[in-house]
Write an enzyme that holds these catalytic residues in place. Structure first.
Site, short mmCIF file in Angstrom:
data_model
loop_
_atom_site.label_atom_id
_atom_site.label_comp_id
_atom_site.label_asym_id
_atom_site.label_seq_id
_atom_site.Cartn_x
_atom_site.Cartn_y
_atom_site.Cartn_z
N ARG A 262 0.84 -1.19 0.00
CA ARG A 262 0.00 0.00 0.00
C ARG A 262 0.88 1.25 0.00
O ARG A 262 1.82 1.35 0.79
CB ARG A 262 -0.91 0.02 1.23
CG ARG A 262 -1.84 -1.17 1.23
CD ARG A 262 -2.87 -1.11 2.31
NE ARG A 262 -3.68 -2.33 2.27
CZ ARG A 262 -4.62 -2.64 3.16
NH1 ARG A 262 -4.88 -1.80 4.15
NH2 ARG A 262 -5.30 -3.76 3.04
N ARG A 277 2.30 0.81 10.32
CA ARG A 277 1.81 1.23 9.00
C ARG A 277 2.96 1.19 7.99
O ARG A 277 3.78 2.08 7.93
CB ARG A 277 1.23 2.65 9.10
CG ARG A 277 0.40 3.09 7.90
CD ARG A 277 -0.26 4.44 8.15
NE ARG A 277 -1.18 4.38 9.27
CZ ARG A 277 -2.46 4.00 9.16
NH1 ARG A 277 -2.96 3.69 8.01
NH2 ARG A 277 -3.23 3.97 10.24
N GLU A 349 -6.27 -1.49 15.55
CA GLU A 349 -6.86 -2.38 14.56
C GLU A 349 -5.87 -3.46 14.11
O GLU A 349 -4.73 -3.18 13.76
CB GLU A 349 -7.30 -1.57 13.34
CG GLU A 349 -7.86 -2.43 12.22
CD GLU A 349 -8.14 -1.64 10.94
OE1 GLU A 349 -8.20 -0.39 11.02
OE2 GLU A 349 -8.30 -2.27 9.89
N SER A 352 -10.08 -6.51 10.00
CA SER A 352 -11.29 -5.83 9.56
C SER A 352 -12.10 -6.86 8.79
O SER A 352 -11.62 -7.43 7.82
CB SER A 352 -10.90 -4.66 8.66
OG SER A 352 -11.99 -3.81 8.45
N ARG A 391 1.19 -6.75 12.30
CA ARG A 391 0.63 -6.16 13.52
C ARG A 391 0.49 -7.21 14.62
O ARG A 391 0.60 -6.89 15.81
CB ARG A 391 -0.71 -5.50 13.23
CG ARG A 391 -0.54 -4.22 12.44
CD ARG A 391 -1.83 -3.42 12.32
NE ARG A 391 -1.61 -2.22 11.51
CZ ARG A 391 -2.56 -1.33 11.25
NH1 ARG A 391 -3.79 -1.49 11.73
NH2 ARG A 391 -2.28 -0.27 10.52
#
Length: 424
Positions: A262, A277, A349, A352, A391
């Site tokens: 990303r 991130r 988070e 999801s 994560r």
RNA sequence: GGAGAGGUGCCUGAGUGGCCGAAGGGGCUUGACUCGAAAUCAAGUGUGGAGCUUGCUCCACCGAGGGUUCGAAUCCCUCCCUCUCCGCCA
């Protein structure tokens, strides 16, 4: 994509539903274009019909050896009119289509309304955040102390937002992915798949990343352009693009471990420290293709499958329902799993899980058939992280840290670590 | 990367300018026959879209996109994909 018929017939209803998630539907523009579309399509199809009839007549006359010149003269100026009509129709349909592709999904009725993450609703908590009788470190300091996690080297090799792991931490990262894959295939009934990490634009259009979110993607310099996958959702869900599934083959459950890429455009100030991130991270993704009547249950079930990983790793987490304003573009309902990070002293988070209803299926032309004789209808698609591996590594490091900066290995991972119990 | 051959419906396979949304065969569905099955016979069997009088009419689709033509699965151009051979390669 929403059902064009629904938009056409219930424009105000659709606008009201979209307003819940803060999306302003341009009702006036759509109804104007729709009126034009209707008029021009009817006119154009009529001209096409005329042309087809005339051409047929010419063919028949010619076969009988009659003089076709008068017939040819009669259709002489039809071609130009028809072409103009077809071009206008295409232009308007393109405009409508562009609008349609940019409209997000309608939130499910039970999704709480709200503008941003502050309106998300916690539905449950699992586990207790651990107490430490020493000053806790975050994963960056822990990794630095151990010497197995390095960001400076990654900057040299590539740039910011990449990482280099080594030794037991690299192995722990691999162990996590293996453990997740094994759990989902052995205990939750998923089929493991291996897929391309670069995809074409049709695939991204199908799952909803294009045309709106190209800026978040790494685009390759090929012709036609390929894109590095931002999530396994894209290649895996596209397995069923342009297919009609048999009723007895549903549901399809796929699990897939891939790196995700990303560009994170527009998040320059956020989470600049550590592995939270990154431009590249590993994720184990769950994807389900189900009958429409089963998708509500499937979301609960899939979310449970992701939660199971956190429970087995004994990582404290909470489950929240995203409010309308915080949901992704294609989602009808989303649960986020947030894991406790001692280094940040908050829940972050880690997964999801979303039900997309028929939103992706319509773009994908992914359908199923109740029986041999029934008409094909759209499937429902769902996916969720089960889990984000990077994560999860951060969560394990921070939650299992010891006084001297060592990291204990969760019990379920020890078989994957050659029975190693601690990294120090 | 070089050379050649191809891409047609669920499958197979015909079609090289009009009567082709597409023959024939297989499959599948329904019916007949049968105690039942098989065999046989008959009928049906693609997808998407538009309109309205919701049952009918019309439009589009033969890898994708353009073009020629009154008319294209069929002719021309570009691209994509598959197969065979050669080269390179984990």
């Amino acid at each position: 994509m929403l059902d064009p018929k629904l938009i056409r017939n219930e424009l105000d209803y659709v606008a009201a539903q979209l307003a819940r998630r803060g999306f302003k539907l341009d009702v006036a523009a759509i109804s104007t274009l729709e009126d034009q579309r209707k008029a021009i399509q009817v006119e154009t199809q009529q001209l096409q019909n005329e042309r087809n009839k005339s051409s047929k007549a010419i063919g028949q006359a010619k076969a009988k050896g009659e003089d076709v010149q008068p017939l040819l003269d009669a259709v002489a100026n039809l071609g130009g009119k028809l072409k103009a009509g077809e071009e206008r129709l295409e232009q308007i349909q393109n405009q409508l289509n562009e609008i349609l592709l940019g409209i997000p999904n309608i939130p499910q009725a039970d999704v709480p309304d709200g503008r941003d993450e502050n309106s998300n609703v916690e539905v449950r908590r699992w586990g207790e955040p651990p107490r430490f009788d020493f000053t806790v470190k975050d994963h960056v300091d822990l990794g630095d102390g151990l010497g197995y996690l390095n960001f400076d080297t990654a900057v040299k090799i590539t740039g910011s937002r990449f990482s280099v792991m080594s030794g037991p931490v690299a192995r722990l990262h691999r162990a996590l992915a293996q453990f997740m894959l094994d759990t989902h295939t052995r205990e939750h009934g998923y089929t493991e798949v291996y897929v391309p990490y670069a995809v074409n634009s049709d695939s991204l259009l199908g799952t909803g990343q294009l045309p709106k979110f190209e800026a978040d993607l790494f685009k390759l310099n090929t012709d036609p352009a390929y894109y590095l996958i931002p999530t396994a959702e894209v290649p895996v869900t596209n397995i069923v693009r342009d297919t009609i599934q048999n009723a007895e083959d549903l549901p399809l459950r796929f699990v897939c471990h891939t790196p995700c890429f990303r560009s994170e455009a527009g998040s320059y100030g956020k989470d600049t420290r550590g592995m939270i991130r990154q431009h590249q991270f590993d994720k184990v993704e769950l994807v389900q293709i189900v009958k429409p009547q089963d998708s509500l249950d499937a979301l609960e079930q899939l979310t449970g499958h992701a939660e199971r990983i956190l429970q087995l790793l004994e990582l404290p987490y909470r489950t929240v329902t995203l409010c309308t304003g915080d949901m992704g573009f294609s989602a009808a309902k989303t649960y986020d799993l947030e894991v406790w990070l001692p280094g940040q002293n908050k829940y972050r988070e880690i997964s999801s899980c979303s039900n997309f209803g028929d939103f992706q299926a319509r773009r994908l032309k992914a359908r199923w058939r109740e029986s041999e004789t029934a008409k094909p209808q759209l499937v429902h698609t769902l996916n969720g992280s089960g889990l984000a591996v990077g994560r999860t590594l951060v969560a394990v490091m921070e939650n299992y840290q010891q006084a001297g900066g060592a990291i204990a290995i969760p019990k379920v991972l020890q078989p994957y670590m050659g029975e190693l119990t601690i990294i120090e």
